[in-house]
Write a protein that holds these residues in place. Structure first.
Motif, PDB file in Angstrom:
ATOM      1  N   VAL A 238       0.828  -1.212   0.000  1.00 54.72           N
ATOM      2  CA  VAL A 238       0.000   0.000   0.000  1.00 54.72           C
ATOM      3  C   VAL A 238       0.858   1.257   0.000  1.00 54.72           C
ATOM      4  N   ARG A 241       2.072   2.345  -3.557  1.00 57.00           N
ATOM      5  CA  ARG A 241       1.144   2.528  -4.662  1.00 57.00           C
ATOM      6  C   ARG A 241       1.073   3.967  -5.147  1.00 57.00           C
ATOM      7  N   ARG A 242       1.068   4.914  -4.223  1.00 57.32           N
ATOM      8  CA  ARG A 242       0.951   6.311  -4.640  1.00 57.32           C
ATOM      9  C   ARG A 242       2.211   6.805  -5.353  1.00 57.32           C
ATOM     10  N   GLY A 267     -10.244   2.565  -3.949  1.00 53.32           N
ATOM     11  CA  GLY A 267     -10.058   1.538  -2.935  1.00 53.32           C
ATOM     12  C   GLY A 267      -8.637   1.031  -2.869  1.00 53.32           C
ATOM     13  N   TRP A 268      -7.996   0.926  -4.013  1.00 51.70           N
ATOM     14  CA  TRP A 268      -6.622   0.412  -4.082  1.00 51.70           C
ATOM     15  C   TRP A 268      -5.645   1.336  -3.355  1.00 51.70           C
ATOM     16  N   GLN A 270      -6.418   3.385  -0.981  1.00 51.18           N
ATOM     17  CA  GLN A 270      -6.847   3.522   0.414  1.00 51.18           C
ATOM     18  C   GLN A 270      -6.663   4.965   0.903  1.00 51.18           C
ATOM     19  N   GLY A 271      -7.039   5.876   0.040  1.00 52.78           N
ATOM     20  CA  GLY A 271      -6.942   7.292   0.369  1.00 52.78           C
ATOM     21  C   GLY A 271      -7.535   8.117  -0.749  1.00 52.78           C
TER      22      GLY A 271
END
Length: 538
Positions: A238, A241-242, A267-268, A270-271
């Protein structure tokens, strides 16, 4: 002098006919007590279907009663004229873009044929209304809820035909989730479709969907590259990912290759979706997704350059046509995203969606029903109301007429301390954008509320006009609307609710009713006035 062979009958429009026909005399009453005219079953079904968001209450009719009436009408008309019904349901899902009504209609068509011991047609009808990959599951869910868990062969085979057309990797990513009671794997278990010969990868896709549904492992076969790319993205920690979005082009290509929608990316990550994320997603987003997210783009701070690209997409006439968006959706987007950078694009898109509104010669009286019942919602989110549609269509038509008077009408009176006006004349302003005119209608109090004294509004404002157009739910009170308009003057009713009884006869003698949430049927007006008979749009 003879009573019937008179010169006035040479007026071609008087002899022209339209498809939604009723008896010439009242057979009952509207919900507010005016004389009501009963239409043929086909006419009643058409008007209900093109305004019916299945499962939603209407002002005078509960969702349960409305759905029951719709199902009964489909079954009745199926037995009367199955060919007409089959063509109608195909058109309803396609051109009219009424998804739920078409799915329910196909199920009830099949039920009626089975109960009558008739074979043929049902498989083709079921296949014809399934145009999005979540719809096979939707139709099965409706059948289970209505008729139990035994699927008859025509339903199975029609759904199987559609599955071969619709199921691919991207549709599985978008539509197959725990949010649906009937998953892709369930559809496959129930209908057993063979993979399409021209899609050699489809067998692997079917096996993967079944394995995932039955928790037999979710290893992705090599033949499914989009799902493999998605699995690789999901495997990223997680916290990493960004970072992908530091390189916009790389992120854009990775998301597109993995079939990631904006909903799944939210959702992937989470923000929240920031500007860089949106700018990577936008090139792969569909038209409706862009339309729904304009406010989100503004709040995230998407750059003006990217916003200009979005605006160009929204205003493109071919994209508008392919999207089949209802005109009210552009008003809803305009209200949700008041930023100046979207206004012109939405106005242009709305104009494209109303391209078939005719230019009428002479003088036209346009009456827009803004009674309390027209404040009812089309859908549960409350963003679109029947009087919004009436105002859009009414102002759009009037602005294209050689000369027009536009009137918002209700019924004079006082109720619960509020005084209601009988009617108000709306000033058309030359070259005013339609969205701005509709917002002025709203802000200046032209949505009146109260009752529906249509006959009084006609008598008050008719002054030798060449035609009268009323946009309404037809649930009038008081006197008969038909007699308020001279017999030689065309009265066109645009029905926006689909209740059983209409406020005037229709189908001939200068009395015609249309319906729906698009501009398509407006084209019947010049056709009828040229003396040609108007037919169903399918």
């Amino acid at each position: 002098m003879g009573k019937f062979n008179s010169a006035r009958l040479r007026h071609a429009a008087r002899a022209a006919t339209s498809p939604i026909r009723s008896a010439r005399l009242p057979a009952g009453h509207t919900a507010e007590g005016a004389p009501g005219f009963l239409r043929t079953p086909q006419g009643e079904l058409f008007l209900l279907a093109v305004t019916n968001m299945v499962g939603e209450d209407a002002f005078y009719e509960s969702a349960t009663d409305r759905n029951s009436r719709y199902a009964e009408l489909v079954r009745e008309v199926t037995l009367l004229d199955p060919d007409w019904t089959a063509r109608f349901l195909r058109w309803l899902r396609g051109t009219a873009n009424m998804r739920s009504a078409a799915l329910v209609g196909a199920a009830e068509f099949t039920r009626a044929r089975l109960d009558a011991g008739l074979s043929g047609s049902s498989r083709q009808v079921v296949d014809s209304v399934l145009q999005r990959a979540d719809e096979p599951g939707e139709l099965i869910a409706y059948w289970f809820a209505t008729y139990g868990r035994a699927l008859p062969k025509p339903v199975k085979r029609g759904i199987g035909d559609a599955v071969r057309r619709l199921y691919d990797e991207r549709s599985l990513i978008k539509w197959d989730s725990d949010a649906h009671a009937v998953r892709f794997g369930d559809v496959l278990d129930l209908t057993h479709p063979a993979p399409a010969p021209e899609k050699p990868w489809q067998g692997e896709l079917f096996r993967y969907a079944l394995n995932r549904r039955h928790q037999r492992g979710d290893a992705v076969p090599d033949a499914l590259p989009v799902l493999r790319a998605r699995a690789a993205l999901l495997a990223l920690p997680v916290d990493d990912r960004r970072r992908l979005f530091r390189d916009g082009a790389r992120a854009r290509d990775a998301l597109r290759a993995a079939g990631m929608t904006w909903e799944s990316v939210a959702g992937w990550l989470q923000g929240p979706l920031d500007a860089r994320v949106w700018e990577a997603l936008i090139p792969s987003m569909g038209y409706m997704a862009l339309l729904r997210n304009l406010r989100n783009f503004d709040q995230a701070g998407v750059s003006d350059a990217v916003a200009a690209q979005v605006a160009a997409e929204l205003a493109d006439p071919e994209r508008v046509a392919r999207s089949r968006q209802l005109p009210m959706r552009f008003l809803s987007a305009y209200r949700a995203a008041p930023s100046l950078r979207w206004g012109h694009a939405l106005e242009t898109a709305l104009g494209h969606s109303l391209a078939t509104v005719p230019r009428l010669p002479g003088r036209t009286l346009v009456l827009v029903d803004t009674s309390g019942s027209m404040d009812s919602e089309f859908s549960a989110d409350g963003s679109l109301r029947r009087w919004d549609a009436a105002a859009i269509f009414g102002i759009a038509l009037a602005s294209r007429c050689e000369a027009a008077d536009v009137v918002s009408f209700s019924q004079a009176g006082t109720w619960q301390g509020r005084t209601y006006a009988a009617s108000r004349v709306f000033e058309l302003r030359r070259a005013e954008p339609l969205l701005r005119a509709v917002e002025r209608w709203k802000s200046d109090g032209y949505f009146i509320g109260g009752g529906t004294d249509t006959a009084r509004a006609v008598r008050t404002h008719y002054a030798g006009h060449d035609r009268v157009v009323v946009l309404t739910d037809e649930q009038a009170t008081g006197a008969e609307v038909n007699r308020a308009v001279p017999a030689a003057v065309p009265l066109y009713t645009w029905n926006l609710a689909g209740y059983r009884y209409g406020h005037a006869p229709s189908g001939s003698h200068n009395r015609h009713v249309f319906g729906g949430l698009t501009d398509a049927a407006f084209g019947m007006i010049p056709l009828l006035e040229a003396g040609a008979n108007a037919d169903w749009p399918f």
